[in-house]
Structure formats: C-alpha cells, structure tokens
Design an enzyme around this catalytic site. Structure first.
Site, PDB file in Angstrom:
ATOM      1  N   GLU A 130      -6.100   1.825  -5.835  1.00 17.82           N
ATOM      2  CA  GLU A 130      -5.022   2.288  -6.715  1.00 17.82           C
ATOM      3  C   GLU A 130      -5.086   1.586  -8.070  1.00 17.82           C
ATOM      4  O   GLU A 130      -4.915   2.218  -9.119  1.00 17.82           O
ATOM      5  CB  GLU A 130      -3.652   2.032  -6.060  1.00 17.82           C
ATOM      6  CG  GLU A 130      -2.521   2.600  -6.878  1.00 17.82           C
ATOM      7  CD  GLU A 130      -1.148   2.160  -6.402  1.00 17.82           C
ATOM      8  OE1 GLU A 130      -0.274   1.940  -7.266  1.00 17.82           O
ATOM      9  OE2 GLU A 130      -0.931   2.042  -5.172  1.00 17.82           O
ATOM     10  N   THR A 168       1.811   0.308  -6.440  1.00 20.62           N
ATOM     11  CA  THR A 168       3.021   0.795  -5.761  1.00 20.62           C
ATOM     12  C   THR A 168       3.288   0.123  -4.427  1.00 20.62           C
ATOM     13  O   THR A 168       4.373   0.270  -3.871  1.00 20.62           O
ATOM     14  CB  THR A 168       2.935   2.318  -5.518  1.00 20.62           C
ATOM     15  OG1 THR A 168       1.828   2.586  -4.662  1.00 20.62           O
ATOM     16  CG2 THR A 168       2.799   3.090  -6.817  1.00 20.62           C
ATOM     17  N   SER A 227      -2.631  -2.389   1.924  1.00 25.56           N
ATOM     18  CA  SER A 227      -1.871  -3.398   1.188  1.00 25.56           C
ATOM     19  C   SER A 227      -0.429  -3.490   1.689  1.00 25.56           C
ATOM     20  O   SER A 227       0.088  -4.572   1.946  1.00 25.56           O
ATOM     21  CB  SER A 227      -1.889  -3.058  -0.306  1.00 25.56           C
ATOM     22  OG  SER A 227      -1.078  -3.956  -1.029  1.00 25.56           O
ATOM     23  N   ASN A 228       0.226  -2.342   1.860  1.00 24.28           N
ATOM     24  CA  ASN A 228       1.648  -2.405   2.230  1.00 24.28           C
ATOM     25  C   ASN A 228       1.825  -2.935   3.648  1.00 24.28           C
ATOM     26  O   ASN A 228       2.827  -3.586   3.949  1.00 24.28           O
ATOM     27  CB  ASN A 228       2.320  -1.042   2.020  1.00 24.28           C
ATOM     28  CG  ASN A 228       2.035  -0.051   3.120  1.00 24.28           C
ATOM     29  OD1 ASN A 228       2.732   0.002   4.122  1.00 24.28           O
ATOM     30  ND2 ASN A 228       0.997   0.759   2.943  1.00 24.28           N
ATOM     31  N   SER A 271       1.033   4.146   6.147  1.00 20.08           N
ATOM     32  CA  SER A 271      -0.044   5.087   6.469  1.00 20.08           C
ATOM     33  C   SER A 271      -0.306   5.170   7.972  1.00 20.08           C
ATOM     34  O   SER A 271      -1.367   5.617   8.394  1.00 20.08           O
ATOM     35  CB  SER A 271      -1.325   4.690   5.725  1.00 20.08           C
ATOM     36  OG  SER A 271      -1.580   3.304   5.850  1.00 20.08           O
TER      37      SER A 271
END
Length: 317
Positions: A130, A168, A227-228, A271
């Site tokens: 991203e 994000t 990442s999240n 995800s």
C-alpha cells in the site's frame, strides 16, 4: 471456586468492506472470464484466501511483466502506483482494479497535495504494497516515516507546507504518537482532510482494547504479512492481555499456550474469513473453552460496489 473457561469474541472482526469487494472481484472475474485470471501480488494478505482462489484458477504474480500480453490482471486491494498502470497498458493487459476505495482516497490526497507543492510525510511500513502504491503517486513529494523513531530523519523544504498522510492499516495509537513527534518538529504540520486509517482497522483495534484487559490470552487469526493483523497482537499486549499470538489456522495453536488460562480472547484481521475463526473456537472447545461471549464495540454496515467491469448489467424492467 474457579470460573469456567470462556472465550471472549471481539466484534467487529474479520472481513472489512474493502477485502470483501477485492475477494469477490477475483471470484467474479473467474466466473465471467474463466481461468486463468492473473492477480498482481496477493489480492489480500491472507494465506487461506490466496490458496483458495489459486485452486479456482487465479494466478498470483509479483509484477505485471509476468502476465501474458493481452491477459486479464486484477490489482490487489492495497493499490498500485501510476507506473504499474502504465506498464499494464504497455502490455495491453485488461486490468480490473480491486483497490480498496479507502486506499484510493489516500492516493487522491497524495496527488492533490503534490499538485499544491506540499512535502507529504507518509506514515507507514517500508516495503508494504500500500505504501509503495501511494508513494508512487508523487515520489518527488513523499517521504516515508516508518514509526515514531523515524521522525528525527525527516527534512522538509518549507515548514509551512507540510502534511501527513498514513497507510490505512496502522496502529491508531502508534500513528498518533508519530504525528505528535512530527508536530513537535514541524508545528505547522497539516492534518489530512479526513482520517486515513480505515474504519475497519480502527474498529478492530477498539474491540481488542475493550477485550484485552479481561484476557489471559488473545489469539489473533491472521497472516504474518497482514499489517492490520500484526497490529492487533500489539494492541492486545499493550492493553492488558497476558499473552497474544498470531495464527493462520487453529492447528498452529500450541496447547501449552492454554496452561493456566481461563479466558481466551479471539479476534481476526480484516482479511480473514470467518471459517478460520470458527476453527479456532472449535479447537478451544476441545480444551474446555465452551462458553463464548461477544465483546461488541461497533456495528459495521459499509459495503463497496464492485469494479465497473464486473457489475451486473442492468436489465430493462
């Protein structure tokens, strides 16, 4: 008297609107065009999702030059730079862009502030797809700031024309600490027009914050390159969980983690399909964790339309 073993289940968790749209984009492209459909990078950062789509005929590639001329290629939810669009056009590829609309919003902000000749400080993780896509919109104006410790190395041309944007999927708390340090150096630092960290990333972190103090262990279902998902482990540990681990599948849980544990929190990255969470709940039930309580901090109703190429044709009434 000891309490019965229990599971606290964070809500919201799992799929966000952008991931849902991206995965459905590949599925619909396969339905419409048949296999193979090429996908640049992982459509979303989840091993199970990628493996499942590969079984259906999606071929995942690193770059567009690996796609045969004239073939169909889907761009992942993380977004791509203008250079990727150019190289795809040169190879006459039929592109379907599954970039999350919230990532596209950050791209538009980057273009707008570059046009106005701002120095743009992009808070994010080096090498993340991203970040590469966003930075590619205005490479001569954008500097990456990879966390609070990177602030000291930032230099700008005009301290009155500086703005920060962000990836994000970051930790909200860490991002705001980075912004605080940037503002100490550059008091005139501008904020983005609207929040860049996506609603789903924030909501999942808030739910974990509410749950973590009550948990001996928090299991985050997600992939290591998500990442999240990685942030959720950090948030759990920072907010009172005694231990926290990231797993793709229930089979990766070490039963030793459960020694002396009475309350296990479960969440999943944005995800992650719910079937993987169910697998963890079933696994824990075999160890006596048979009470499941939800910890709900928000309701999510947002949905995104599919890319134009895949929307159903309107039929005349």
């Amino acid at each position: 008297m000891t309490e019965s073993k229990r599971i606290l289940l964070a809500e919201p968790r799992g799929y966000c609107a952008g991931v849902d749209r991206a995965v459905e984009t590949v599925e619909r492209a396969l339905d419409k065009h048949g296999a193979p459909v090429y996908v640049r990078k992982e459509i979303v950062h989840n091993r199970h999702v990628v493996d499942t789509l590969a079984e259906r005929g999606a071929i995942f590639v690193g770059e567009t030059d690996e796609v045969p001329e004239g073939a169909i290629v889907v761009f992942s939810a993380h977004g791509v730079s203008p250079e990727v669009h150019r190289t795809a056009a040169q190879r006459n590829l039929k592109t379907i862009d599954a970039t999350c609309p919230l990532v596209t919003k950050v791209h538009q902000e980057a273009k707008r502030f570059a046009r106005d000749d701002y120095d743009i400080l992009l808070i994010g993780h080096e090498g993340h797809e991203e970040v590469e896509g966003t930075a590619g919109e205005a490479p001569e104006h954008i500097q990456l700031v990879d966390g609070p410790d990177a602030v000291d190395t930032v230099s700008v041309r005009d301290e009155s024309k500086v703005i920060w944007l962000s990836q994000t999927t970051l930790s909200v708390d860490e991002t705001m600490e980075t912004v605080r340090r940037l503002r100490e150096r550059f008091p005139e630092l501008n904020d983005p027009p609207s929040d860049d960290i996506c609603y789903a990333t924030q909501n999942r972190q808030v739910a974990v914050k509410a749950m973590a103090p009550k948990c001996d262990l928090v299991i985050v279902v997600g992939s290591k390159n998500s990442s999240n998902s990685v942030r959720l482990v950090e948030v759990a540990l920072q907010n009172g969980a005694s231990a926290s681990y990231l797993v793709d599948y229930a089979r990766e849980i070490d039963p030793a983690w459960l020694d002396g544990v009475e309350t296990v929190g479960i969440t999943s990255g944005a995800s992650v399909p719910e079937v993987l969470v169910r697998g963890v709940i079933d696994f824990l039930s075999e160890y006596g964790f048979d009470s499941v309580e939800k910890v709900t901090t928000a309701e999510e109703t947002l949905t995104f339309a599919l890319p134009r190429e895949l929307r159903p044709a309107r039929t005349a009434k």
